[in-house]
Design an enzyme around this catalytic site. Structure first.
Site, PDB file in Angstrom:
ATOM      1  N   THR A  29       0.849  -1.205   0.000  1.00 28.77           N
ATOM      2  CA  THR A  29       0.000   0.000   0.000  1.00 28.77           C
ATOM      3  C   THR A  29       0.881   1.251   0.000  1.00 28.77           C
ATOM      4  O   THR A  29       0.622   2.212  -0.742  1.00 28.77           O
ATOM      5  CB  THR A  29      -0.948  -0.003   1.219  1.00 28.77           C
ATOM      6  OG1 THR A  29      -1.454  -1.316   1.416  1.00 28.77           O
ATOM      7  CG2 THR A  29      -2.107   0.964   1.024  1.00 28.77           C
ATOM      8  N   GLU A 101       9.414   0.810  11.679  1.00 33.99           N
ATOM      9  CA  GLU A 101       8.085   1.431  11.524  1.00 33.99           C
ATOM     10  C   GLU A 101       7.617   2.037  12.847  1.00 33.99           C
ATOM     11  O   GLU A 101       7.035   3.126  12.872  1.00 33.99           O
ATOM     12  CB  GLU A 101       7.081   0.379  11.041  1.00 33.99           C
ATOM     13  CG  GLU A 101       7.343  -0.064   9.613  1.00 33.99           C
ATOM     14  CD  GLU A 101       6.452  -1.204   9.152  1.00 33.99           C
ATOM     15  OE1 GLU A 101       6.228  -1.296   7.939  1.00 33.99           O
ATOM     16  OE2 GLU A 101       5.997  -1.997   9.977  1.00 33.99           O
TER      17      GLU A 101
HETATM   18  C1  5RP Z   1       5.455  -4.117   6.965  1.00 33.61           C
HETATM   19  C2  5RP Z   1       4.104  -3.703   7.396  1.00 33.61           C
HETATM   20  C3  5RP Z   1       3.143  -3.375   6.332  1.00 33.61           C
HETATM   21  O1  5RP Z   1       2.777  -2.035   6.436  1.00 33.61           O
HETATM   22  C4  5RP Z   1       1.940  -4.263   6.477  1.00 33.61           C
HETATM   23  O2  5RP Z   1       2.388  -5.623   6.405  1.00 33.61           O
HETATM   24  C5  5RP Z   1       0.886  -4.006   5.386  1.00 33.61           C
HETATM   25  O3  5RP Z   1       1.411  -4.304   4.145  1.00 33.61           O
HETATM   26  P1  5RP Z   1       0.592  -4.169   2.795  1.00 33.61           P
HETATM   27  O4  5RP Z   1       0.316  -2.711   2.587  1.00 33.61           O
HETATM   28  O5  5RP Z   1       1.509  -4.768   1.770  1.00 33.61           O
HETATM   29  O6  5RP Z   1      -0.686  -4.962   2.944  1.00 33.61           O
HETATM   30  O7  5RP Z   1       3.797  -3.601   8.547  1.00 33.61           O
HETATM   31  O8  5RP Z   1       6.267  -4.492   8.054  1.00 33.61           O
END
Ligand code: 5RP
Length: 229
Positions: A29, A101
């Site tokens: 995303t 993050e």
């Molecule tokens: C990575 C994360 C991502 O933000 C989470 O897994 C969501 O990913 P995506 O947008 O591909 O569904 O926490 O460590």
């Protein structure tokens, strides 16, 4: 689903204003956010990437980079999530970037999650495992501590062995069959466990969630404390 993610990422890119210092998350995303941000060519922006993958993509797109050493506070951080609940508590780390993050989200005055509606759950940790980043030496004790709390635990692996995070640590993925009863308490319990670097629980960090739909529309949800734009 990719169109829904694009809608959320593009809507989040529209929140970025000239001069902002940003936190730039990780995942599919956020990839759309980065594309939309680069296309907007907002003046004098720079961001802290939360993973090597995001850092690389920013370099390709010409988005200026910062490190946590460079700034005390970020204007805005935008990141994906694996699950979120009605209280805006979220789990993250499906892509293994949870520690960076969380550092970046904690530095931000405003933390916006970009997601799709299927990620909303009644209880966290039931359908998507909670990642826990650990130092390898503590794998056994942390696994047992999680199991004592009712989780089934898997060491994250790929074809070459245990997956190592960008920080050189391992990840235990913990699934709670009944969901996590009290995410804030579990977050504190895990933080006190020797060898746990951090968990994927992001407690009281999220200000807003932007949800994208496959038809390109978005819904913008804010915590009761967050002022509207
Ligand atoms: C990575 C994360 C991502 O933000 C989470 O897994 C969501 O990913 P995506 O947008 O591909 O569904 O926490 O460590």
């Amino acid at each position: 689903m990719d169109e829904a993610k694009r809608a959320a990422g593009t809507a989040a890119a529209a929140l970025v204003e000239p001069g902002m210092r940003l936190g730039l998350g990780t995942g599919s995303t956020v990839a759309h956010l980065l594309d939309a941000l680069a296309a907007r060519r907002v003046a004098d922006i720079a961001g802290i990437p939360t993973s090597r993958a995001t850092e690389e993509r920013c370099r390709e797109l010409g988005i200026a980079l910062l490190s946590p050493e460079d700034v005390a506070e970020l204007d805005l951080a935008i990141d994906g999530a694996d699950e979120f609940d009605a209280s805006f508590q979220v789990t993250k780390g499906g892509g293994g970037a949870l520690l960076r993050e969380k550092v970046v989200a904690t530095m931000a005055r405003r933390f916006v999650v970009v997601a799709t509606p299927d990620k909303e759950v009644e209880r966290l940790g039931r359908s998507f495992p909670l990642p826990v980043e650990i130092v390898p030496f503590a794998r056994g004790p942390v696994r047992r501590a999680l199991e004592a709390r009712g989780a089934s635990v898997v060491l994250r692996r790929d074809a070459s062995g245990p997956v190592l995070t960008d920080n050189g640590n391992e990840i235990l993925d913990a699934t709670f069959p009944a969901g996590i009863e009290d995410p804030a308490v579990l977050d504190l319990v895990l933080a006190a466990e020797p060898g746990v670097v951090t968990s994927g629980l992001f407690i009281d960090l999220v200000d807003e969630v932007i949800l994208g739909a496959p038809d390109g529309t978005t819904v913008h949800r804010r915590t009761p404390e967050t002022p509207a734009d």
